[in-house]
Design an enzyme around this catalytic site. Structure first.
Site, PDB file in Angstrom:
ATOM      1  N   CYS A 136      90.599  22.804  21.599  1.00 19.39           N
ATOM      2  CA  CYS A 136      90.327  22.214  20.293  1.00 19.39           C
ATOM      3  C   CYS A 136      90.095  23.359  19.320  1.00 19.39           C
ATOM      4  O   CYS A 136      89.323  24.274  19.616  1.00 19.39           O
ATOM      5  CB  CYS A 136      89.080  21.340  20.355  1.00 19.39           C
ATOM      6  SG  CYS A 136      89.136  20.159  21.700  1.00 19.39           S
ATOM      7  N   LYS A 174      69.568  20.637  18.576  1.00 21.44           N
ATOM      8  CA  LYS A 174      70.149  19.568  17.768  1.00 21.44           C
ATOM      9  C   LYS A 174      69.083  18.881  16.916  1.00 21.44           C
ATOM     10  O   LYS A 174      68.016  18.546  17.419  1.00 21.44           O
ATOM     11  CB  LYS A 174      70.815  18.543  18.685  1.00 21.44           C
ATOM     12  CG  LYS A 174      71.950  19.134  19.513  1.00 21.44           C
ATOM     13  CD  LYS A 174      72.439  18.153  20.572  1.00 21.44           C
ATOM     14  CE  LYS A 174      73.448  18.746  21.516  1.00 21.44           C
ATOM     15  NZ  LYS A 174      72.912  19.778  22.416  1.00 21.44           N
ATOM     16  N   ASP A 190      73.736  20.827  15.188  1.00 19.08           N
ATOM     17  CA  ASP A 190      73.232  21.776  16.174  1.00 19.08           C
ATOM     18  C   ASP A 190      72.901  23.014  15.343  1.00 19.08           C
ATOM     19  O   ASP A 190      73.800  23.636  14.771  1.00 19.08           O
ATOM     20  CB  ASP A 190      74.281  22.056  17.255  1.00 19.08           C
ATOM     21  CG  ASP A 190      73.641  22.298  18.615  1.00 19.08           C
ATOM     22  OD1 ASP A 190      72.446  22.664  18.641  1.00 19.08           O
ATOM     23  OD2 ASP A 190      74.324  22.133  19.628  1.00 19.08           O
ATOM     24  N   CYS A 214      86.480  24.436  18.459  1.00 19.41           N
ATOM     25  CA  CYS A 214      85.596  24.546  19.627  1.00 19.41           C
ATOM     26  C   CYS A 214      84.364  25.394  19.347  1.00 19.41           C
ATOM     27  O   CYS A 214      84.456  26.510  18.856  1.00 19.41           O
ATOM     28  CB  CYS A 214      86.367  25.153  20.792  1.00 19.41           C
ATOM     29  SG  CYS A 214      85.322  25.444  22.235  1.00 19.41           S
ATOM     30  N   CYS A 227      90.064  25.304  29.625  1.00 22.52           N
ATOM     31  CA  CYS A 227      90.334  23.914  29.219  1.00 22.52           C
ATOM     32  C   CYS A 227      91.843  23.705  29.287  1.00 22.52           C
ATOM     33  O   CYS A 227      92.610  24.644  29.077  1.00 22.52           O
ATOM     34  CB  CYS A 227      89.895  23.655  27.780  1.00 22.52           C
ATOM     35  SG  CYS A 227      88.119  23.608  27.537  1.00 22.52           S
ATOM     36  N   ARG A 235      65.768  20.969  30.227  1.00 28.13           N
ATOM     37  CA  ARG A 235      67.174  20.853  30.607  1.00 28.13           C
ATOM     38  C   ARG A 235      67.947  22.132  30.303  1.00 28.13           C
ATOM     39  O   ARG A 235      67.582  22.888  29.410  1.00 28.13           O
ATOM     40  CB  ARG A 235      67.843  19.658  29.912  1.00 28.13           C
ATOM     41  CG  ARG A 235      67.698  19.602  28.412  1.00 28.13           C
ATOM     42  CD  ARG A 235      67.665  18.135  27.981  1.00 28.13           C
ATOM     43  NE  ARG A 235      67.756  17.952  26.532  1.00 28.13           N
ATOM     44  CZ  ARG A 235      66.702  18.107  25.726  1.00 28.13           C
ATOM     45  NH1 ARG A 235      65.538  18.484  26.190  1.00 28.13           N
ATOM     46  NH2 ARG A 235      66.844  17.906  24.432  1.00 28.13           N
ATOM     47  N   ARG A 279      82.656  26.830  21.481  1.00 19.00           N
ATOM     48  CA  ARG A 279      82.658  28.004  22.367  1.00 19.00           C
ATOM     49  C   ARG A 279      83.972  28.764  22.331  1.00 19.00           C
ATOM     50  O   ARG A 279      84.372  29.381  23.307  1.00 19.00           O
ATOM     51  CB  ARG A 279      82.308  27.593  23.794  1.00 19.00           C
ATOM     52  CG  ARG A 279      80.841  27.387  23.890  1.00 19.00           C
ATOM     53  CD  ARG A 279      80.278  27.157  25.257  1.00 19.00           C
ATOM     54  NE  ARG A 279      79.089  26.385  24.982  1.00 19.00           N
ATOM     55  CZ  ARG A 279      78.965  25.084  25.226  1.00 19.00           C
ATOM     56  NH1 ARG A 279      79.913  24.426  25.855  1.00 19.00           N
ATOM     57  NH2 ARG A 279      77.873  24.456  24.868  1.00 19.00           N
ATOM     58  N   ASP A 309      80.237  22.769  13.960  1.00 23.65           N
ATOM     59  CA  ASP A 309      79.534  24.056  14.005  1.00 23.65           C
ATOM     60  C   ASP A 309      80.274  25.111  13.175  1.00 23.65           C
ATOM     61  O   ASP A 309      81.507  25.149  13.184  1.00 23.65           O
ATOM     62  CB  ASP A 309      79.439  24.557  15.459  1.00 23.65           C
ATOM     63  CG  ASP A 309      78.495  23.696  16.294  1.00 23.65           C
ATOM     64  OD1 ASP A 309      77.538  23.146  15.725  1.00 23.65           O
ATOM     65  OD2 ASP A 309      78.725  23.590  17.517  1.00 23.65           O
ATOM     66  N   ARG A 344      67.555  26.279  26.548  1.00 20.74           N
ATOM     67  CA  ARG A 344      67.060  26.239  25.185  1.00 20.74           C
ATOM     68  C   ARG A 344      65.955  25.192  25.012  1.00 20.74           C
ATOM     69  O   ARG A 344      65.087  25.325  24.186  1.00 20.74           O
ATOM     70  CB  ARG A 344      68.225  25.912  24.248  1.00 20.74           C
ATOM     71  CG  ARG A 344      67.824  25.639  22.824  1.00 20.74           C
ATOM     72  CD  ARG A 344      69.029  25.344  21.963  1.00 20.74           C
ATOM     73  NE  ARG A 344      69.994  26.435  22.006  1.00 20.74           N
ATOM     74  CZ  ARG A 344      71.303  26.289  21.772  1.00 20.74           C
ATOM     75  NH1 ARG A 344      71.802  25.104  21.508  1.00 20.74           N
ATOM     76  NH2 ARG A 344      72.104  27.322  21.822  1.00 20.74           N
ATOM     77  N   TYR A 345      66.061  24.111  25.743  1.00 20.27           N
ATOM     78  CA  TYR A 345      65.092  23.020  25.652  1.00 20.27           C
ATOM     79  C   TYR A 345      64.169  23.082  26.861  1.00 20.27           C
ATOM     80  O   TYR A 345      64.534  23.645  27.889  1.00 20.27           O
ATOM     81  CB  TYR A 345      65.823  21.682  25.652  1.00 20.27           C
ATOM     82  CG  TYR A 345      66.683  21.403  24.445  1.00 20.27           C
ATOM     83  CD1 TYR A 345      66.111  21.069  23.214  1.00 20.27           C
ATOM     84  CD2 TYR A 345      68.074  21.437  24.535  1.00 20.27           C
ATOM     85  CE1 TYR A 345      66.910  20.781  22.117  1.00 20.27           C
ATOM     86  CE2 TYR A 345      68.881  21.152  23.437  1.00 20.27           C
ATOM     87  CZ  TYR A 345      68.298  20.822  22.223  1.00 20.27           C
ATOM     88  OH  TYR A 345      69.078  20.529  21.145  1.00 20.27           O
TER      89      TYR A 345
HETATM   90  C1  LIG Z   1      73.201  19.849  23.636  1.00 20.62           C
HETATM   91  C2  LIG Z   1      72.486  20.707  24.574  1.00 20.62           C
HETATM   92  C3  LIG Z   1      71.709  20.144  25.594  1.00 20.62           C
HETATM   93  C4  LIG Z   1      71.571  18.651  25.803  1.00 20.62           C
HETATM   94  O1  LIG Z   1      70.940  18.085  24.704  1.00 20.62           O
HETATM   95  P1  LIG Z   1      70.632  16.507  24.647  1.00 20.62           P
HETATM   96  O2  LIG Z   1      70.137  16.274  23.271  1.00 20.62           O
HETATM   97  O3  LIG Z   1      69.599  16.243  25.700  1.00 20.62           O
HETATM   98  O4  LIG Z   1      71.908  15.803  24.947  1.00 20.62           O
HETATM   99  C5  LIG Z   1      71.032  21.006  26.417  1.00 20.62           C
HETATM  100  N1  LIG Z   1      71.098  22.336  26.252  1.00 20.62           N
HETATM  101  C6  LIG Z   1      71.828  22.904  25.278  1.00 20.62           C
HETATM  102  C7  LIG Z   1      71.848  24.379  25.145  1.00 20.62           C
HETATM  103  C8  LIG Z   1      72.553  22.112  24.408  1.00 20.62           C
HETATM  104  O5  LIG Z   1      73.307  22.663  23.443  1.00 20.62           O
END
Ligand SMILES: *Cc1c(COP(=O)(O)O)cnc(C)c1O
Length: 421
Positions: A177, A384, A377, A180, A173, A164, A182, A340, A160-161
């Site tokens: 929770c 986020k 989120d 959750c 798990c 990363r 997910r 969420d 998504r980013y």
């Molecule tokens: C939370 C998340 C991350 C990591 O986000 P950071 O703000 O860098 O901790 C990466 N990918 C997805 C899909 C996420 O939900």
């Protein structure tokens, strides 16, 4: 203290700055008077685990109780299991016996021992024992609010980013929770998603922009030492991957898992970041503290993630105590999440104003290290977004007006935009 009073940028409180922004802080709450008394009424945990074990598992030796496999094998997963340990409320009985509880129930004996069996509103109890409110679908709720399925690059990998990815390595798990994010996908066998690992690893290899891999699930620390070792070695062997993080609740729900075998695997990988899901100060027992310290000792950098939950941790004293206890075991509070909007989550969700008020009651009153980033989120997969109380209360040509944690006004002389000659 005195130095502030002589600072020329202090504004006397009755002088209002121009352009007060909507929602600006009206004054700081006194953190010690919010939801007053909560702490004193807390369930005494001293000796509780030992007593629980003697009563319900008289044959469990130290060796057995402290073996994570034993804990997993003795998980409480059905209504009749639960009835052996406590008398469920009518609400809990209906939830556990109803087909509407779509997503599984499971709690380790260890975590159940931390729950007050006589108090239906015990905070930890609400987070793991289903309630009938889960069957109410609130406005705007969905099974996958973060649209993870839409930002899935290959099965098990959410990209998504820019730099990363989120690697969903297992759907299992030890303890589920109820809030959750997910819940749509958890509950499978530990190794149910293993068939997608190769494809996900291949994708990371091909995408040289990925420098950070978040290993999540389910709970990746429920994987065997060998599988975890394999996964970490594969991911860290990729040249462009600079850091790996593990997202887990294991130190809080199954601290026995943090054993010598696991530590000898984890210590091979540097840098290794671990985001520990922590909800309430009652979780920070001697066992959980030992687990966090062992992870820190092996070289991992520890952060926490907390979901803000109505009636569980939505007060300044509870959150402050949680963050202080985490810092004492070398865990830096990283994120406080607005809950969420998953299906059936309305009973857990606070207002965002409440979240801002809580953050306002923490920032400045205690160490900056104890202050996590409060985020939403965003539904739809926008990622986020940080949410702040309003500290910037106005500006004019020469000043930015700021409200400090005590609610006092200060001004900062703004620099002029430099014009090129
Ligand atoms: C939370 C998340 C991350 C990591 O986000 P950071 O703000 O860098 O901790 C990466 N990918 C997805 C899909 C996420 O939900």
């Amino acid at each position: 203290m005195g130095q502030f009073n002589t600072n020329e940028n202090v504004i006397i409180d009755d002088v209002e700055p121009p352009l007060i922004r909507r929602g600006a802080l009206s004054g700081a709450p006194n953190p010690h008077h919010q939801n007053g008394g909560l702490q004193e009424e807390r369930f005494p945990l001293e000796g509780r685990i030992e007593e629980f074990r003697k009563r319900f598992f008289p044959d469990a030796t130290d060796g057995l109780w402290n073996d994570w496999h034993w804990q997993l094998f003795h998980r409480i997963t059905t209504y009749s299991d639960l009835c052996r340990f406590l008398t469920p409320t009518e609400n809990e009985r209906r939830a556990l016996q109803s087909a509407d509880t779509l997503f599984p129930f499971s709690v380790t004996p260890y975590y159940l021992s931390l729950i007050d069996s006589d108090d239906p509103s015990n905070p930890l109890r609400k987070t793991v024992i289903p309630s009938i409110e889960e069957a109410n679908i609130g406005k705007g709720e969905s099974a996958d609010p973060l649209a993870e399925e839409h930002t899935t690059a290959v099965r098990g990998l959410v990209h998504r980013y820019p730099d990363r990815v989120l690697f969903l390595t297992t759907s299992f798990c030890s303890t589920y929770c109820r809030y959750c994010t997910r819940s749509r996908m958890v509950g499978g066998h530990t190794e149910a998603l293993q068939k997608y690992w190769a494809g996900a690893i291949e994708y990371i290899k091909e995408h040289t922009e990925v420098r950070d891999v978040v290993i999540s699930g389910g709970d990746p620390l429920t994987l065997s030492d060998d599988l975890l070792d394999y996964l970490l070695s594969e991911v860290t062997a990729i040249d462009h991957v600079e850091m790996v993080r593990i997202g887990t609740k294991v130190p809080m729900v199954l601290p026995q898992r943090i054993d010598d075998g696991l530590i000898s695997v984890l210590q091979k990988y540097r840098p290794l970041y671990i985001s520990i899901h922590a909800t309430h100060p009652d979780e920070l027992t001697a066992e959980a503290s030992r687990a966090c310290n062992a992870l820190a000792d092996c070289g991992a950098v520890l952060g926490s993630q907390t979901v803000l939950l109505k009636g569980v941790n939505d007060s300044v004293p509870v959150l402050t105590e949680l963050f202080h206890k985490l810092l004492r075991v070398r865990v830096k509070p990283y994120y406080l999440f607005q809950c969420d909007p998953i299906l059936g989550s309305e009973h857990f969700r606070t207002t965002v104003d409440k979240g801002k008020e809580l953050m306002q009651g923490i920032r400045g009153f205690t160490s900056g290290y104890a202050v996590p980033q409060y985020v939403i989120d965003t539904p739809g997969g926008g990622g986020k977004v940080p949410i702040y109380p309003q500290y910037e209360v106005g500006e004019d040509d020469e000043h930015l007006y700021l409200r400090n944690y005590e609610g006092k006004l200060f001004s900062y002389p703004t620099a002029r935009e430099t014009t090129k000659c």
